[in-house]
Write an enzyme that holds these catalytic residues in place. Structure first.
Site, PDB file in Angstrom:
ATOM      1  N   GLY A  11       0.969  -0.991   0.106  1.00  0.00           N
ATOM      2  CA  GLY A  11      -0.090   0.034   0.056  1.00  0.00           C
ATOM      3  C   GLY A  11       0.751   1.168   0.168  1.00  0.00           C
ATOM      4  N   ARG A  21      13.306  10.023  -3.115  1.00  0.00           N
ATOM      5  CA  ARG A  21      14.450  11.106  -3.498  1.00  0.00           C
ATOM      6  C   ARG A  21      15.679  10.925  -2.509  1.00  0.00           C
ATOM      7  NH1 ARG A  21      14.726  15.824  -0.630  1.00  0.00           N
ATOM      8  NH2 ARG A  21      15.097  17.830  -1.791  1.00  0.00           N
ATOM      9  N   VAL A  23      16.875   8.426  -1.301  1.00  0.00           N
ATOM     10  CA  VAL A  23      17.653   7.203  -2.076  1.00  0.00           C
ATOM     11  C   VAL A  23      18.537   7.616  -3.015  1.00  0.00           C
ATOM     12  CG1 VAL A  23      17.622   4.836  -3.034  1.00  0.00           C
ATOM     13  CG2 VAL A  23      16.223   5.368  -0.984  1.00  0.00           C
ATOM     14  N   ARG A  72       1.088  -5.243  -4.923  1.00  0.00           N
ATOM     15  CA  ARG A  72       1.331  -6.330  -4.138  1.00  0.00           C
ATOM     16  C   ARG A  72       1.233  -7.434  -4.902  1.00  0.00           C
ATOM     17  NH1 ARG A  72      -0.720  -4.017   0.746  1.00  0.00           N
ATOM     18  NH2 ARG A  72      -2.553  -2.711   0.534  1.00  0.00           N
ATOM     19  N   THR A 125       4.309   2.839   5.476  1.00  0.00           N
ATOM     20  CA  THR A 125       2.875   2.264   5.551  1.00  0.00           C
ATOM     21  C   THR A 125       2.073   2.989   6.607  1.00  0.00           C
ATOM     22  OG1 THR A 125       1.652   0.596   6.609  1.00  0.00           O
ATOM     23  CG2 THR A 125       3.978   0.611   7.331  1.00  0.00           C
ATOM     24  N   ARG A 171      -5.200  -2.134   9.316  1.00  0.00           N
ATOM     25  CA  ARG A 171      -5.237  -3.488   9.188  1.00  0.00           C
ATOM     26  C   ARG A 171      -5.188  -4.228  10.529  1.00  0.00           C
ATOM     27  NH1 ARG A 171      -3.030  -6.324   4.505  1.00  0.00           N
ATOM     28  NH2 ARG A 171      -2.501  -4.266   3.474  1.00  0.00           N
ATOM     29  N   GLU A 187     -14.931   9.934  22.235  1.00  0.00           N
ATOM     30  CA  GLU A 187     -15.592   9.298  23.442  1.00  0.00           C
ATOM     31  C   GLU A 187     -15.232   7.760  23.640  1.00  0.00           C
ATOM     32  OE1 GLU A 187     -16.862  11.836  21.511  1.00  0.00           O
ATOM     33  OE2 GLU A 187     -16.820  13.179  23.215  1.00  0.00           O
ATOM     34  N   ARG A 211     -24.955  12.772  31.697  1.00  0.00           N
ATOM     35  CA  ARG A 211     -24.107  14.049  32.094  1.00  0.00           C
ATOM     36  C   ARG A 211     -24.462  15.442  31.332  1.00  0.00           C
ATOM     37  NH1 ARG A 211     -19.740  10.584  32.185  1.00  0.00           N
ATOM     38  NH2 ARG A 211     -18.936  11.681  30.501  1.00  0.00           N
ATOM     39  N   GLN A 251      -7.175   8.239   3.623  1.00  0.00           N
ATOM     40  CA  GLN A 251      -6.134   8.017   4.839  1.00  0.00           C
ATOM     41  C   GLN A 251      -4.870   7.845   4.135  1.00  0.00           C
ATOM     42  OE1 GLN A 251      -8.073   5.905   8.355  1.00  0.00           O
ATOM     43  NE2 GLN A 251      -9.191   5.241   6.694  1.00  0.00           N
TER      44      GLN A 251
END
Ligand code: F6P
Length: 319
Positions: A11, A21, A23, A72, A125, A171, A187, A211, A251
């Site tokens: 992923g 960059r 490397v 993958r 990852t 995962r 919460e 509350r 994400q």
């Protein structure tokens, strides 16, 4: 070592470009030739390889994803695929390899090292699930992306006086959920490392309502359950209107944070330093803000330490 290769696998994660960059530029600085391998191990098997230079990694630092593409690869897990990959590396004269990815990618890196190609893994990852390193490239950006989403959902959830379950990636790890749960003032946080206690969660939501709390946000790690299922259960048990949001691949995108760019730059640099000394079969890590490295097999078998302290903190602050 004079010729090295670099690929991204598994992923994608924000900051992978910064690692590529680092490397490339470190290798060039040290007088080495560096080759970019496209589409992960699939591209290696198919010989999708081009030489890279200082310019080919210009203007990519701020970009999410990976300019080398990723995949993958099931083919690489076969004996035949592995043989082909080693052969391609020999044909191109590539003596060592940097593999930027997660634990699945490091298994490939281990296999290549065992076949005489010194290979170094760089943890990229969003899941933060590599035991040997305190942080993986992409995790900080993903946490910030989720936080932005939580804050937006908070606006609507308070307006409607609802409960919202936000399912995040990770995962089998709950790190994204714990960090964003704390940062977003959730919460409740549900993670795979802890038993799922829905009755306890519902009791907390009801106590909160008694509350005077009119809305709740629950962060659910994908490894702990499905938001859509929980939505129904929580609504039934608490009698409060409930909605589910699955954040999904949003994400994994976006410009990397400064923290991820710096981490990726340091790790990419270290990977090349290792290869320059002919050292392979290592995974680069960060521990106590120092860049170190571990044997790949050791890194893969090390149990991931659960951050009980952060989890407990979240429990205290979410009352
Ligand atoms: O490993 C990164 C990750 O985003 C996980 O959090 C998630 O479970 C998985 O990859 C999703 O994979 P794919 O992009 O192949 O659907």
């Amino acid at each position: 070592m004079k010729k090295i290769g670099v690929l991204t696998s598994g992923g994608d994660a924000p900051g992978m470009n910064a690692a590529i960059r680092a490397v490339v530029r470190t290798a060039v600085y040290k007088g080495m030739q560096v080759y970019g391998i496209r589409r992960g191990f699939n591209g290696l098997i198919n010989g999708e390889i081009d030489q890279m230079d200082v310019k080919s990694v210009g203007e990519i630092l701020h970009r999410g994803g990976t300019i080398l593409n990723t995949a993958r690869s099931d083919q690489f897990k076969t004996e035949q695929g592995m043989k082909k990959a080693v052969n391609v590396l020999k044909i191109f004269g590539i003596e060592g390899l940097v593999v930027i990815g997660g634990d699945g990618s490091f298994r490939g890196a281990l296999d290549l090292s065992k076949r005489g190609i010194p290979t170094v893994g760089v943890p990229g990852t969003i899941d933060n699930d590599i035991a040997c390193t305190e942080q993986t490239i992409g995790f900080d950006t993903a946490v910030n992306t989720v936080l932005e989403a939580i804050n937006k959902i908070r606006d609507t959830v308070t307006s409607h006086e609802r409960t919202n379950i936000i399912e995040v990636m990770g995962r089998h790890a709950g790190d994204i959920a714990i960090y964003t749960g704390i940062a977003g003032g959730a919460e409740g946080i549900l993670i795979p490392e802890m038993p799922l206690d829905i009755d306890n969660l519902c009791r907390r939501i009801i106590e909160g309502r008694n509350r005077g709390k009119s809305s709740s946000i629950i962060i659910l790690a994908e490894g702990a359950g499905k938001a859509m299922e929980l939505e129904r259960i929580i609504e039934e048990k608490t009698g409060m209107e409930t909605r589910a949001t699955v954040l999904g691949h949003i994400q994994r995108g976006g410009s990397p944070t400064a923290a991820d760019i710096i981490l990726a730059s340091r790790m990419g640099y270290h990977a090349v330093e290792l290869l320059q000394q002919n050292i392979g079969n290592r995974v680069v890590s960060i521990r106590g803000n120092r860049i170190v490295d571990n044997d790949i097999e050791e890194a893969l078998t090390m149990p991931k330490k659960f951050n009980q302290e952060l989890y407990d903190l979240a429990q205290v602050l979410s009352i």
